[in-house]
Write a protein that holds these residues in place. Structure first.
Motif, short mmCIF file in Angstrom:
data_model
loop_
_atom_site.label_atom_id
_atom_site.label_comp_id
_atom_site.label_asym_id
_atom_site.label_seq_id
_atom_site.Cartn_x
_atom_site.Cartn_y
_atom_site.Cartn_z
N SER A 1 0.84 -1.21 0.00
CA SER A 1 0.00 0.00 0.00
C SER A 1 0.87 1.25 0.00
O SER A 1 1.87 1.33 0.71
CB SER A 1 -0.90 0.03 1.23
N ARG A 2 0.47 2.23 -0.79
CA ARG A 2 1.08 3.55 -0.73
C ARG A 2 0.27 4.38 0.26
O ARG A 2 -0.95 4.47 0.16
CB ARG A 2 1.07 4.20 -2.12
N ILE A 3 0.95 5.00 1.21
CA ILE A 3 0.30 5.70 2.30
C ILE A 3 0.70 7.17 2.25
O ILE A 3 1.88 7.49 2.16
CB ILE A 3 0.68 5.08 3.65
N ARG A 4 -0.28 8.03 2.33
CA ARG A 4 -0.03 9.47 2.25
C ARG A 4 0.74 9.96 3.47
O ARG A 4 0.47 9.55 4.60
CB ARG A 4 -1.36 10.22 2.14
N MET A 5 1.69 10.87 3.25
CA MET A 5 2.47 11.45 4.34
C MET A 5 1.57 12.28 5.25
O MET A 5 0.65 12.96 4.79
CB MET A 5 3.58 12.34 3.76
N THR A 6 1.83 12.20 6.55
CA THR A 6 1.10 12.98 7.54
C THR A 6 2.08 13.87 8.30
O THR A 6 3.29 13.80 8.10
CB THR A 6 0.36 12.06 8.53
N ASN A 7 1.55 14.67 9.20
CA ASN A 7 2.36 15.49 10.10
C ASN A 7 1.92 15.24 11.53
O ASN A 7 0.74 14.97 11.77
CB ASN A 7 2.17 16.98 9.78
N PRO A 8 2.82 15.34 12.50
CA PRO A 8 4.24 15.65 12.39
C PRO A 8 5.08 14.38 12.34
O PRO A 8 4.56 13.28 12.48
CB PRO A 8 4.50 16.39 13.70
N ILE A 9 6.40 14.55 12.13
CA ILE A 9 7.36 13.50 12.45
C ILE A 9 7.65 13.65 13.94
O ILE A 9 8.09 14.71 14.39
CB ILE A 9 8.66 13.65 11.63
N LEU A 10 7.38 12.62 14.71
CA LEU A 10 7.46 12.71 16.16
C LEU A 10 8.57 11.80 16.67
O LEU A 10 8.53 10.59 16.46
CB LEU A 10 6.12 12.30 16.77
N THR A 11 9.55 12.39 17.35
CA THR A 11 10.63 11.61 17.95
C THR A 11 10.48 11.63 19.46
O THR A 11 10.59 12.69 20.08
CB THR A 11 12.01 12.16 17.56
#
Length: 214
Positions: A83-93
Motif C-alpha cells: 500500500s502507498r500511504i499518504r504522508m502525515t504530520n508531524p514526524i514525532l521523535t
C-alpha cells in the motif's frame, strides 16, 4: 558517506511533495484544546495509531533521520499490502533518557497513520523493524519553538516547557523527567529554512485538572 546516499535520495524525491500546497495541509492527529497560555497549550488527543521506528542511536538528529528513512519506505509500499500511504504530520521523535546503550537515550520515531489506515494498518516488512503503536486518548502539553530541532536544543526546549508547567495549574500533572520523558514534533520540510515549526510534547494527566478522556 555512501551510507547516507539512500536517505538523501529519498529526501530529494520527497521534497516536492513536502513543498506542495497539499503537503502543507497534510493530515494531523485530531485534538481538542483544553488549556492555553502564552508559551504552551494543553491538548486532548483522540485515540490514535502511529507507526513507530525504534532506534538506539546516540544522537537525536541521527535517530530521527534514520527512523524517518525506514518509515518513508513503509509509506512508499514496503508493507505486506504494498500500500502507498499518504504522508502525515508531524514526524514525532520520542526520547527516553538512559534507556539506550551505555545509558544513552533511546528513541522512537513515529508517524501518525491516516484515518483510512487507523483501523487496519498495513503490516510493515520485517526488515524495517517497525511496529504500530496505539495511543489511547490522552492530554499533551505542547510548546512551540522555531528553527531546526537538533541535539543541542531539544533538551533545553524540554526544560523550558517543564518550567512553564511548574508555574501553571498543571504543575502536578506530569512526572518529567520520566520513563517516557518527552517527544519532539517536527512539521516542516528539512529544506525549509524560514518559518520552521517544531513542538516539544509532554504527556500530562488530564484527570488532575478535571478533564475526562474519551
Amino acid at each position: 558517506m555512501a551510507s547516507q546516499r539512500p536517505v538523501m535520495l529519498l529526501l530529494l524525491l520527497f521534497i516536492p511533495s513536502l513543498l506542495s500546497p497539499a503537503a502543507r495541509a497534510a493530515e494531523t492527529p485530531q485534538y481538542s484544546m483544553v488549556h492555553k497560555e502564552s508559551d504552551f497549550e494543553v491538548r486532548l488527543y483522540r485515540d490514535t495509531v502511529w507507526m513507530s521506528a525504534p532506534s538506539d542511536e546516540i544522537s537525536f538528529h541521527v535517530a530521527t533521520k534514520l527512523g524517518f528513512h525506514r518509515l518513508f519506505q513503509y509509506l512508499m509500499g514496503a508493507n505486506l499490502n504494498s500500500s502507498r500511504i499518504r504522508m502525515t504530520n508531524p514526524i514525532l521523535t520520542s526520547i527516553v533518557p538512559g534507556a539506550g546503550p551505555l545509558h544513552s537515550s533511546a528513541y522512537f520515531v513515529r508517524l501518525y497513520l491516516p484515518a483510512n489506515f487507523q483501523a487496519s494498518p498495513p503490516v510493515p516488512l520485517p526488515e524495517l523493524n517497525l511496529r504500530p503503536d496505539r495511543w489511547p486518548s490522552h492530554c499533551i502539553a505542547a510548546r512551540s519553538f522555531p528553527g531546526y530541532a537538533r541535539d543541542n536544543n531539544v533538551v533545553e526546549e524540554a526544560k523550558k516547557l517543564a518550567m512553564s508547567l511548574s508555574r501553571s495549574p498543571w504543575a502536578n500533572s506530569t512526572n518529567y523527567p520520566s520513563e517516557n520523558a518527552y517527544s519532539v514534533a517536527q512539521y516542516s520540510s528539512p529544506f525549509r529554512i524560514i518559518g520552521r515549526v517544531n513542538e516539544v510534547w509532554f504527556d500530562v494527566d488530564c484527570k488532575s485538572a478535571g478533564v475526562e478522556t474519551y
